[in-house]
Design an enzyme around this catalytic site. Structure first.
Site, PDB file in Angstrom:
ATOM      1  N   ASP A 318      17.841  -8.933  17.977  1.00 46.08           N
ATOM      2  CA  ASP A 318      17.268  -7.766  17.318  1.00 46.08           C
ATOM      3  C   ASP A 318      17.233  -6.618  18.310  1.00 46.08           C
ATOM      4  O   ASP A 318      16.910  -6.810  19.474  1.00 46.08           O
ATOM      5  CB  ASP A 318      15.836  -8.075  16.869  1.00 46.08           C
ATOM      6  CG  ASP A 318      15.850  -8.856  15.577  1.00 46.08           C
ATOM      7  OD1 ASP A 318      16.813  -8.696  14.805  1.00 46.08           O
ATOM      8  OD2 ASP A 318      14.916  -9.632  15.355  1.00 46.08           O
ATOM      9  N   ASP A 355      -0.722  13.146  16.596  1.00 46.26           N
ATOM     10  CA  ASP A 355       0.247  12.150  16.151  1.00 46.26           C
ATOM     11  C   ASP A 355       0.079  10.889  16.996  1.00 46.26           C
ATOM     12  O   ASP A 355       0.453  10.850  18.166  1.00 46.26           O
ATOM     13  CB  ASP A 355       1.654  12.737  16.323  1.00 46.26           C
ATOM     14  CG  ASP A 355       2.712  11.835  15.746  1.00 46.26           C
ATOM     15  OD1 ASP A 355       2.385  10.686  15.380  1.00 46.26           O
ATOM     16  OD2 ASP A 355       3.868  12.283  15.657  1.00 46.26           O
ATOM     17  N   PHE A 389       1.042  13.488   9.159  1.00 45.09           N
ATOM     18  CA  PHE A 389       2.328  13.164   8.578  1.00 45.09           C
ATOM     19  C   PHE A 389       2.108  12.505   7.223  1.00 45.09           C
ATOM     20  O   PHE A 389       1.264  11.619   7.085  1.00 45.09           O
ATOM     21  CB  PHE A 389       3.062  12.188   9.510  1.00 45.09           C
ATOM     22  CG  PHE A 389       4.381  11.727   8.970  1.00 45.09           C
ATOM     23  CD1 PHE A 389       5.533  12.491   9.206  1.00 45.09           C
ATOM     24  CD2 PHE A 389       4.496  10.554   8.256  1.00 45.09           C
ATOM     25  CE1 PHE A 389       6.751  12.073   8.721  1.00 45.09           C
ATOM     26  CE2 PHE A 389       5.723  10.140   7.761  1.00 45.09           C
ATOM     27  CZ  PHE A 389       6.854  10.901   7.998  1.00 45.09           C
ATOM     28  N   ALA A 391       4.304  11.006   3.626  1.00 43.79           N
ATOM     29  CA  ALA A 391       5.638  10.636   3.172  1.00 43.79           C
ATOM     30  C   ALA A 391       6.249  11.769   2.362  1.00 43.79           C
ATOM     31  O   ALA A 391       7.458  11.921   2.300  1.00 43.79           O
ATOM     32  CB  ALA A 391       5.569   9.373   2.341  1.00 43.79           C
ATOM     33  N   THR A 393       5.632  15.293   2.712  1.00 44.97           N
ATOM     34  CA  THR A 393       6.063  16.444   3.511  1.00 44.97           C
ATOM     35  C   THR A 393       7.010  16.051   4.624  1.00 44.97           C
ATOM     36  O   THR A 393       7.860  16.819   5.022  1.00 44.97           O
ATOM     37  CB  THR A 393       4.854  17.142   4.150  1.00 44.97           C
ATOM     38  OG1 THR A 393       4.200  16.193   4.996  1.00 44.97           O
ATOM     39  CG2 THR A 393       3.875  17.635   3.107  1.00 44.97           C
ATOM     40  N   MET A 395       6.361  15.832   7.621  1.00 48.91           N
ATOM     41  CA  MET A 395       6.105  16.719   8.752  1.00 48.91           C
ATOM     42  C   MET A 395       4.698  16.436   9.254  1.00 48.91           C
ATOM     43  O   MET A 395       3.864  15.926   8.525  1.00 48.91           O
ATOM     44  CB  MET A 395       6.129  18.188   8.327  1.00 48.91           C
ATOM     45  CG  MET A 395       7.457  18.696   7.848  1.00 48.91           C
ATOM     46  SD  MET A 395       7.368  20.454   7.498  1.00 48.91           S
ATOM     47  CE  MET A 395       6.153  20.559   6.221  1.00 48.91           C
ATOM     48  N   SER A 396       4.466  16.812  10.495  1.00 50.94           N
ATOM     49  CA  SER A 396       3.092  16.819  10.986  1.00 50.94           C
ATOM     50  C   SER A 396       2.929  18.063  11.829  1.00 50.94           C
ATOM     51  O   SER A 396       3.913  18.720  12.174  1.00 50.94           O
ATOM     52  CB  SER A 396       2.817  15.562  11.813  1.00 50.94           C
ATOM     53  OG  SER A 396       3.659  15.544  12.936  1.00 50.94           O
ATOM     54  N   ASP A 539      11.003 -13.498  12.927  1.00 47.14           N
ATOM     55  CA  ASP A 539       9.590 -13.757  12.730  1.00 47.14           C
ATOM     56  C   ASP A 539       9.155 -13.597  11.284  1.00 47.14           C
ATOM     57  O   ASP A 539       8.175 -14.150  10.861  1.00 47.14           O
ATOM     58  CB  ASP A 539       8.745 -12.873  13.652  1.00 47.14           C
ATOM     59  CG  ASP A 539       9.078 -11.409  13.482  1.00 47.14           C
ATOM     60  OD1 ASP A 539       9.905 -11.089  12.615  1.00 47.14           O
ATOM     61  OD2 ASP A 539       8.507 -10.596  14.226  1.00 47.14           O
TER      62      ASP A 539
END
Lengths: 704, 553
Positions: A318, A355, A389, A391, A393, A395-396, A539
């Protein structure tokens, strides 16, 4: 994106950066003493018969004992004693190997204290509880556990979230989070809930829990001979038969020559010739191999899996956590035309203060380390309105109520920011679009930063370059694997462009981008159809089919019960990089077997030169020329050969337990090196050893 | 020309000729073993015997065909000898006694050609031609057929079919052995070997005695005797007889013939597995043993101990002057390293060292280059053992040519390497333990023992050469050596076929850098070491009491 990309705690990934070499464990003399009683118990013929080579030695010892009692002599007793010691030394090797496992099992057993369980009747329809013993829990029962209580059995969390202390099995003192749903739902019986309340669905029958299996494994109770061990045993057994017949047929020939041999001498010759060295150490090598995995906190469900690890042709790794650090990090600030880098850095930092994602934090860190901008605490800025933030927009940012109007700073994906800038009367220049495309092409993630002051039109300040950081030392690691003939394939949910860039940087042979569990499964099957053995880690529950399909499936301990059941190994540290070490241990196990077999067979040459002249030089004086070691007398020669034969077993126990030194390299150089050490060495060492022993033995009255 | 120079030229010409034939002959055999096309005559034959030439057999079925075919051959040959007096061209010879006939029947069917009889005093022309010569072809073909299945085990995957016995043996006989034999029989005749149906001519010698000179179809039997690594001579003196082997050139040609197929088969192997380097590796091991053995043998025979022999310039006792020390040593080396067993001199008269080399050559299992087919399958089994040990040392489950060597494969390989030594050692041990049998020994001491050891080594390895010196025509010896030959031939074949079946079912593992390379000098050295050590350890005590005791003073 595949759910296998579980973020791995930073402290673990850092230790994983150090390339681990398969190291030796030391042989503690105390272990030998402690193993002596067990070694003697193993003299039971019913136990010995499982090891045909050493069984022959035991039968020989019985024969010489009877002979020595009937016709006592110093020589007869010396041989008899050393033959018994040979058998005991062999048992000792096995007992010591098992002893190390037993010590670990004892530690584990302590966690298996009897716990009471609060079983929920009719959950989730009702919350009625009843108190039952942990051992009475059955598959599918639901139990509730609250802070301070011990989890009564293995299972998956179906409700709630809790921090759990798993130090009993992992040795790691930091608590871990277990929550319902997702891939971190598995809890292990015997571990302790530190906070909150969870409902667990029991996933194992009593006596078959994870800890029970661990105990059985490390104790070697469930040890079965692996395919390769069986094949080697067949070869050793057939060599034993050949040498038995060689010696049996020798007696009439010797009688014809006028030199019939005594029983003691014939038994000595048999024991000297049959491959006792490898016969004595074979099972210890297998047990120790499993043990080396346990020491690295990996539990192999079978020896077969360890062997398969040595044969692996393809590693599926992974990306996240194995090849790269868990998260993307800010690497650079690229300002738009006419914007000062400092201004961009300042805006970027401002927009990221609230953030809490690792990406966001990395921006603050970069602004500080590269541009000297002190991280401002959130409370420091008055009149600040944080824009989190979402989903929608994507943006933060932050709105600062300053004297000259509201300063708005936004960062986010290029599309979202472009829309925001346009909506606020500005335009995003072509130069910014170019920067964005450039970063995407290089496999990075661009975040655009824009600001708006007062009623002025919004403007794009520049781009933050987020990139995946390949762990240090991985490139060298993959080069090594390539030399070993192992192909590495990186599995990632990223788009092909990004995946390609990281694959190139990390130096893996191939990659699978935008991988779904189905893709992974298909890839494994495709490789296996070509006759290749595949190893992977996983996992999540959706990894379970692939883990079961892979020849070596290493489940992370943090993963779901389903994943752990499907794989044939469990890594208690949940460190995917360990797959590489597992492969090395598998190889080391096979090499140790091969090396000691070669050594054992090569030893016979010197023993012939010691024993044959001793047997026949009296009738054919010419055969005295074969006594190239110039051994003192026939009796001292035969005794020395037998003593050497016994001592070499003891001498090689440490090697058998820790495995021969293994350096990743191609087959030719490995072979050259091992033939040199164990083949040529095996020819020469006994000549020296037997001579040295003879120099001492010749002073013993009765052996002169 | 000095005899040493002549010797060198012979040896070099031999190596050159074998090298020239390696590729074309090996490729030709590979083609005839793999092509799907049948000749019209072959198709007719399959129809007559009721075989579907396009259907391959599973290994047990292949084995049953092979064993049934061999059993019928033994029975036929036995009956032919027993009714000899009623056959034409019997030259007045009586029926062969039962134990002698059984021994000879087995001997020729197993490609051993141990002869407890004297050809010109026992066998009529029909038995020689219809019985013995036919078996010379068929037993050689059986060996090649068996190695073909083993090679197919490596080349095929996920199948339980290893080939068709009847097709294999037909093609090998008619496309390989017969044509070569016909051409070269003519060459032998042109050089003085005889080919007629005459009986005995009574002649008066110069000293006035009368001598009986035999006739017979010698050249036709002589060629296949060498080409098929059989070794059963038309005459008792075998290739020392001037009618079988008239000149130095025919001697050279016969050595070439008895080596050529076995030395070319590694090419067949390489070609069929799709990697000619594998063939070169195997042939290198074979060639190095052959060269070392020839050099040692020649050294021992040209540097004998003892005043008389030194004065004679070498151990010429029991050797033909027209072949000399070199021609005899080359022949003796080649005949014992293959399963031929033809002799052009008395092996009993070899120096202790030379005799020891001859014995050791056979003990190697006749793998350098060995009997037709049997040499290569013997070598491949040892290669499997070598790969197994070495493969472990590179940290992988051992694999040879992509096929994994697991428990099943090692079981058959181990049984194979067990079989022959057990027969030799148990046989020799029993013979030495039985007082009555020892009475048949004409020599005492280490040399007497060597003769017994040689007899069992030769029989169990299907060589057929003899040290002589023991009377082996008694029922005990006929029976014991007969059993040694049967078990020494067919038990290994059972294991090889089982192994072939097991390998054919496997899916090949792709080679990587982690795979043990089996075409490099390192592997050639390793395989040689395994051959030497496995054989050396098994036979060292017995050899110590025979040739080594005799040779070391």
């Amino acid at each position: 994106m595949s759910s296998t990309l579980t973020p791995v705690p930073v402290e673990q990934t850092e230790t994983a950066q150090q390339p681990h070499r398969v190291q030796s464990g030391l042989l503690d003399p105390k272990l030998i003493v402690a193993a002596l009683p067990d070694a003697c118990k193993k003299l039971d013929p019913r136990v010995m018969i499982k090891n045909p080579v050493m069984f022959v030695v035991e039968v020989g010892s019985v024969v010489t004992t009877i002979d020595a009692i009937a016709k006592p002599s110093v020589f007869a007793w010396a041989i008899t004693v050393w033959l018994w010691l040979t058998v005991i030394f062999a048992n000792l090797a096995e007992a010591v190997a098992e002893g190390r496992g037993k010590a670990q099992a004892d530690t584990l057993r302590r966690t298996k204290t009897e716990t009471m369980a609060r079983r929920l009747v009719d959950w989730p329809a009702s919350q009625n509880e009843e108190e039952v013993a942990g051992t009475e829990l059955r598959l599918g029962d639901h139990v509730v556990i609250e802070a301070g209580q011990i989890i009564p059995g293995d299972g998956d969390v179906v409700e709630g979230v809790a921090s759990v202390d798993e130090s009993a099995i992992t040795g790691e003192s930091a608590p871990v989070i277990r929550e319902s749903g997702g891939d971190r739902s598995a809890v292990t019986g015997g571990t302790k809930v530190l906070s909150d309340r969870i409902v667990v669905k029991i996933a194992s029958e009593p006596g078959k829990s994870f800890i029970d299996r661990m105990i059985a494994l490390v104790e070697g109770a469930s040890r079965q001979k692996t395919p390769n061990e069986i094949a080697l045993n067949i070869l050793l057994a057939s060599l034993t038969i050949v040498f038995l017949v060689t010696v049996a047929a020798l007696q009439p020939m010797a009688a014809f020559a006028g030199a019939p041999q005594t029983l003691i001498v014939l038994v000595s010759l048999v024991v000297a010739l049959i491959p006792t060295t490898i016969g004595a150490l074979l099972s210890a090598i297998g047990i120790a191999g499993m043990d080396r995995l346990v020491q690295r906190n990996v539990l192999a469900m079978s020896g077969r899996a360890v062997e398969a690890a040595g044969d692996v042709n393809t590693l599926l790794l992974d990306k996240t956590g194995t090849i790269t650090l868990g998260n993307r990090q800010a690497a650079e600030f690229l300002p738009a035309q006419g914007v000062d880098t400092g201004e961009l850095a300042d805006a970027a930092q401002l927009s990221s203060l609230a953030d809490e994602t690792p990406e966001g934090r990395s921006i603050v860190v970069l602004a500080k380390t590269e541009y000297g901008l002190r991280a401002r605490a959130q409370g420091e800025l008055e009149h600040a309105t944080w824009v989190p933030f979402t989903a929608q927009t994507r943006m933060s940012g932050v709105d600062l109520d300053e004297a000259d109007g509201v300063h708005q700073v936004r960062k986010g994906a290029a599309g979202s920011i472009t829309r925001w800038v346009t909506e606020n009367g500005g335009t995003v220049g072509a130069d910014v679009a170019e920067l964005v495309d450039g970063i995407s092409a290089a496999g990075g993630t661009p975040l655009v930063v824009a600001s708006k002051i007062g009623n002025a039109p919004a403007r794009a300040l520049g781009v933050i370059y987020l990139k995946d950081v390949v762990k240090e030392g991985m490139k060298e690691r993959f080069d090594e694997l390539r030399r070993m003939g192992i192909k590495t394939i990186m599995i990632t949910g990223d788009n092909p462009l990004t995946a390609k860039a990281i694959a190139e940087e990390a130096g893996v042979d191939d990659f699978l981008a935008e991988a779904t569990p189905e893709d992974k499964m298909a890839l494994i099957k495709k490789e296996q159809e070509g006759g290749k053995l595949v190893a992977m880690t996983g996992d999540g529950t959706n990894d379970a089919p692939a883990l079961a399909q892979a020849d070596v499936g290493v489940a992370m301990n943090t993963g779901t019960m389903a994943a752990k059941e499907a794989g044939n190994m469990v890594d208690l540290d949940s460190n995917p990089t360990k797959l590489i070490e597992i492969v090395e241990i598998g190889k080391q196990l096979l090499i140790t077997r091969g090396a000691l077999t070669t050594f054992s067979i090569a030893n016979d040459v010197a023993k012939y030169f010691a024993i044959i002249p001793a047997m026949f030089a009296s009738v054919y004086p010419g055969l005295g020329h074969l006594n190239i070691m110039a051994l003192h007398s026939p009796k001292s020669a035969i005794t020395s050969a037998i003593i050497f034969n016994a001592l070499v077993i003891i001498g090689l126990i440490p090697l058998a337990l820790r495995g021969v030194k293994y350096r990743p390299s191609d087959a030719s150089s490995l072979l050259r090196r091992n033939i040199g050490i164990y083949g040529i060495g095996g020819l020469i060492v006994p000549f020296i050893g037997i001579k040295l022993i003879d120099l001492i033995v010749q002073f013993i009255p009765g052996l002169r | 020309m000095s005899s040493t120079l002549a010797g060198w030229l012979q040896a070099l010409a031999l190596v050159g000729a074998l090298a020239l034939c390696y590729r074309p002959l090996g490729d030709y055999i590979a083609k005839l073993l793999t092509t799907t096309k049948h000749l019209a005559a072959e198709r007719g034959l399959y129809k007559v015997i009721g075989v579907d030439g396009d259907a391959d057999q599973r290994w047990p079925s292949y084995l049953r065909s092979l064993l049934a075919f061999s059993a019928v051959s033994v029975l036929f040959l036995y009956l032919l000898q027993r009714v000899q007096s009623h056959l034409m061209l019997s030259l007045g010879f009586k029926a062969v006694n039962p134990h002698g006939a059984w021994n000879t029947a087995i001997s020729f069917v197993t490609n051993t050609n141990w002869q407890d009889y004297s050809g010109e005093a026992t066998m009529g022309h029909v038995v020689q031609m219809v019985g013995l010569t036919v078996q010379n072809f068929l037993s050689a073909a059986v060996g090649i057929a068996v190695v073909a299945t083993l090679i197919r085990g490596f080349t095929r995957s996920k199948t339980d079919r290893v080939g068709n016995f009847w097709v294999d043996i037909t093609r090998i006989s008619f496309r390989l052995l017969l044509p070569v034999s016909i051409v070269l029989a003519l060459v032998l005749v042109a050089n003085g070997a005889i080919q007629n149906f005459h009986g005995f001519h009574e002649l008066s010698t110069l000293t006035g005695d009368s001598q009986s000179i035999p006739g017979g179809p010698v050249a036709s039997q002589e060629v296949i005797k060498e080409l098929g690594t059989n070794g059963g001579g038309f005459f008792n003196a075998n290739s020392a007889h001037p009618f079988e082997n008239p000149t130095g050139f025919t001697n050279w040609l016969e050595i070439f013939l008895l080596l050529v197929i076995s030395f070319s088969l590694p090419r067949t192997f390489g070609k069929m597995v799709g990697d000619n380097r594998q063939g070169y590796a195997i042939v290198s091991v074979m060639a190095s043993f052959w060269v070392a053995s020839a050099a040692l043998m020649t050294f021992f025979e040209t540097h004998p101990a003892g005043v008389a022999l030194k004065a004679a310039g070498g151990a010429m006792e029991g050797k033909e002057v027209r072949f000399g020390l070199w021609g005899t040593s080359l022949f003796a080396t080649s005949t014992t390293l293959t399963s031929t067993g033809a002799v052009n001199g008395m092996h009993d008269s070899l120096t202790p060292g030379g005799g020891g080399v001859a014995m050791f050559d056979m003990m190697l299992g006749e793998i350098a280059p060995g009997g037709t087919g049997s040499g290569l399958y013997g070598m491949l089994i040892l290669a499997i053992v070598a790969v197994f040990v070495a493969g472990l040392m590179v940290g992988r489950t051992p694999e040879y040519l992509g096929k994994k060597l697991g428990g099943r494969e090692m079981k058959f390989a181990s049984l194979y390497i067990l079989t022959t030594p057990l027969i030799v050692l148990i046989g020799t041990g029993v013979a030495m333990a039985l007082g009555g049998e020892r009475a048949n020994m004409l020599n005492t001491g280490a040399h007497g023992f060597s003769e017994v050891l040689y007899a069992f080594t030769s029989a169990a390895n299907n060589n057929g050469s003899a040290f002589a010196g023991i009377t082996v025509t008694s029922p005990w010896w006929d029976t014991a050596l007969g059993l040694a030959m049967v078990f020494g031939r067919f038990l290994p074949i059972v294991f090889v076929l089982a192994l072939a079946g097991s390998l054919a079912q496997q899916q090949p593992v792709p080679a990587t850098k982690g795979t043990l390379p089996t075409h490099k000098p390192l592997f050639v050295g390793l395989l040689s070491g395994v051959v030497l050590i496995v054989v050396g350890l098994t036979y060292f005590p017995a050899l110590a009491l025979g040739p080594i005791a005799e040779g070391l003073h």
